[in-house]
Design a protein around this motif. Structure first.
Motif, PDB file in Angstrom:
ATOM      1  N   VAL A   1       0.835  -1.201   0.000  1.00  0.00           N
ATOM      2  CA  VAL A   1       0.000   0.000   0.000  1.00  0.00           C
ATOM      3  C   VAL A   1       0.874   1.257   0.000  1.00  0.00           C
ATOM      4  O   VAL A   1       2.075   1.202   0.305  1.00  0.00           O
ATOM      5  N   ILE A   2       0.265   2.348  -0.363  1.00  0.00           N
ATOM      6  CA  ILE A   2       0.969   3.642  -0.330  1.00  0.00           C
ATOM      7  C   ILE A   2       0.433   4.424   0.854  1.00  0.00           C
ATOM      8  O   ILE A   2      -0.710   4.894   0.845  1.00  0.00           O
ATOM      9  N   ASN A   3       1.259   4.542   1.879  1.00  0.00           N
ATOM     10  CA  ASN A   3       0.797   5.323   3.039  1.00  0.00           C
ATOM     11  C   ASN A   3       1.018   6.821   2.793  1.00  0.00           C
ATOM     12  O   ASN A   3       1.599   7.214   1.774  1.00  0.00           O
ATOM     13  N   GLN A   4       0.565   7.614   3.725  1.00  0.00           N
ATOM     14  CA  GLN A   4       0.589   9.067   3.537  1.00  0.00           C
ATOM     15  C   GLN A   4       2.019   9.605   3.401  1.00  0.00           C
ATOM     16  O   GLN A   4       2.292  10.476   2.573  1.00  0.00           O
ATOM     17  N   ASP A   5       2.926   9.046   4.207  1.00  0.00           N
ATOM     18  CA  ASP A   5       4.322   9.495   4.142  1.00  0.00           C
ATOM     19  C   ASP A   5       4.964   9.144   2.801  1.00  0.00           C
ATOM     20  O   ASP A   5       5.721   9.937   2.232  1.00  0.00           O
ATOM     21  N   LEU A   6       4.657   7.921   2.330  1.00  0.00           N
ATOM     22  CA  LEU A   6       5.200   7.504   1.031  1.00  0.00           C
ATOM     23  C   LEU A   6       4.657   8.387  -0.091  1.00  0.00           C
ATOM     24  O   LEU A   6       5.396   8.786  -1.000  1.00  0.00           O
ATOM     25  N   LEU A   7       3.383   8.714   0.000  1.00  0.00           N
ATOM     26  CA  LEU A   7       2.769   9.587  -1.013  1.00  0.00           C
ATOM     27  C   LEU A   7       3.441  10.960  -1.012  1.00  0.00           C
ATOM     28  O   LEU A   7       3.733  11.515  -2.084  1.00  0.00           O
ATOM     29  N   LYS A   8       3.716  11.466   0.167  1.00  0.00           N
ATOM     30  CA  LYS A   8       4.378  12.770   0.287  1.00  0.00           C
ATOM     31  C   LYS A   8       5.792  12.691  -0.327  1.00  0.00           C
ATOM     32  O   LYS A   8       6.209  13.570  -1.089  1.00  0.00           O
ATOM     33  N   TYR A   9       6.492  11.608   0.022  1.00  0.00           N
ATOM     34  CA  TYR A   9       7.852  11.414  -0.516  1.00  0.00           C
ATOM     35  C   TYR A   9       7.823  11.322  -2.046  1.00  0.00           C
ATOM     36  O   TYR A   9       8.627  11.963  -2.736  1.00  0.00           O
ATOM     37  N   LEU A  10       6.874  10.519  -2.565  1.00  0.00           N
ATOM     38  CA  LEU A  10       6.807  10.337  -4.018  1.00  0.00           C
ATOM     39  C   LEU A  10       6.438  11.629  -4.746  1.00  0.00           C
ATOM     40  O   LEU A  10       6.976  11.918  -5.820  1.00  0.00           O
TER      41      LEU A  10
END
Lengths: 116, 222
Positions: free
Chosen positions: A58-67
């Motif tokens: 899954v894509i969590n919120q932190d990963l989404l921000k990083y991406l």
């Protein structure tokens, strides 16, 4: 900065104006993500709509921000490279010709003009 | 798609042809002069043989002529296209082409040794490398930071070193001497790949041993 929208738990989407970033720049920027993400790209009107779906997990919120930060940075990075590449095209060609000419004279022939 | 084609024709043999022509013209003049002198002098019964090759050319000229005749002067056609690609086509000049004003027809006969002038020979195109081709031993070293590229097994660089240090900090790698960090350039192989796969498993990712954007995110995550 391009805004990213979560699609579902393992995908997100964003839109890009081709007047800002060319198709070449977008392709080069997204190539790095092709191994881990399924990339869907379509043109809606004059705007590119791109969806990245994570192949596993899954894509969590932190990963989404990083991406989102990383993709924005990549787009600017590749656009800068494209600008530099275009600006230095002539000098690169001149250097290539001089390198292969063995210090001899050369002349420019326009084949299309010759044909006409 | 090729829109326009500009060809830069490297005229390598032009100058050398002029030199050879001047030398030969000089030979003719010397020959005429020698013949005229011989006609004025009364003939004798025991005529001597005159070697014109010794008379006409001094040593330097002979060397030059010999060198020019033995050397091959390949003309090089460089074609630049609008998509930033280019091709180089070798061409050996011969007399039958000396009167051509257009070089368009040269494409059909470049490096074709069978005298089949109408056959396109795709092998005559020399594929040139796009970048970093150099005749000396110096090369450009590009410094990558972790996340600048996707790292796969066999790659080496500072980003690999950075990853090794993170794996040490996170406890997936241990150094024999108990040190907590490494310096220098490391190759992504062996135990480093195994450690990364363990890390990927622990984060619920596919343990493929490839360091892509998501793996970098988890590596950088505190």
């Amino acid at each position: 900065m391009i805004s990213f929208q979560r699609f579902d738990q393992n995908s997100f989407s964003f839109t890009i104006d081709p007047n800002i970033f060319s198709e070449k720049v977008i392709t080069k920027s997204l190539y790095n993500y092709a191994n881990e993400y399924m990339i869907t790209w379509e043109k809606v009107g004059d705007i590119f709509s791109i969806v990245l779906r994570k192949k596993d997990g899954v894509i969590n919120q932190d990963l989404l921000k990083y991406l989102s930060e990383k993709i924005n940075q990549d787009l600017i990075d590749y656009k800068t490279r494209e600008i530099i590449f275009a600006e230095t095209k002539d000098i690169r060609n001149i250097l290539l010709i001089k390198a292969l000419s063995n210090n001899e004279d050369f002349e420019n022939i326009d084949l299309l003009k010759d044909e006409a | 798609m090729i829109l326009t084609t500009n060809v830069l024709f490297l005229n390598i043999k032009k100058f050398s042809n002029l030199i050879i022509m001047n030398i030969k013209f000089s030979d003719y003049l010397k020959g005429i002069f020698a013949t005229s002198i011989a006609a004025l002098i009364p003939s004798k019964s025991d005529a001597t043989t005159l070697n014109f090759s010794d008379l006409n050319q001094d040593k330097k000229t002979s060397e030059l002529l010999s060198e020019k005749n033995n050397q091959l002067y390949p003309k090089l056609l460089l074609s630049f296209y609008d998509d930033d690609s280019y091709s180089a086509i070798g061409h050996r000049s011969h007399r039958s082409h000396s009167s051509h004003s257009s070089h368009r027809s040269h494409y059909s006969s470049t490096t074709n040794t069978n005298n089949n002038n109408n056959t396109n020979n795709s092998n005559s195109n020399i594929a040139l490398p796009s970048k970093n081709k150099s005749y000396n031993s110096t090369s450009t070293v590009t410094t990558f930071k972790l996340g600048d590229r996707t790292i796969t097994e066999g790659m080496k660089g500072e980003d690999v070193t950075q990853m090794v240090n993170i794996l040490i900090q996170k406890g997936y790698l241990e150094l024999k001497d108990g040190q907590k960090s490494v310096t220098g350039i490391y190759e992504f192989s062996g135990v480093i790949v195994d450690a990364l796969k363990e890390f990927q498993k622990a984060k619920g990712m596919e343990a493929d041993g490839i360091v892509g954007p998501t793996t970098v995110y988890y590596l950088k995550e505190n």
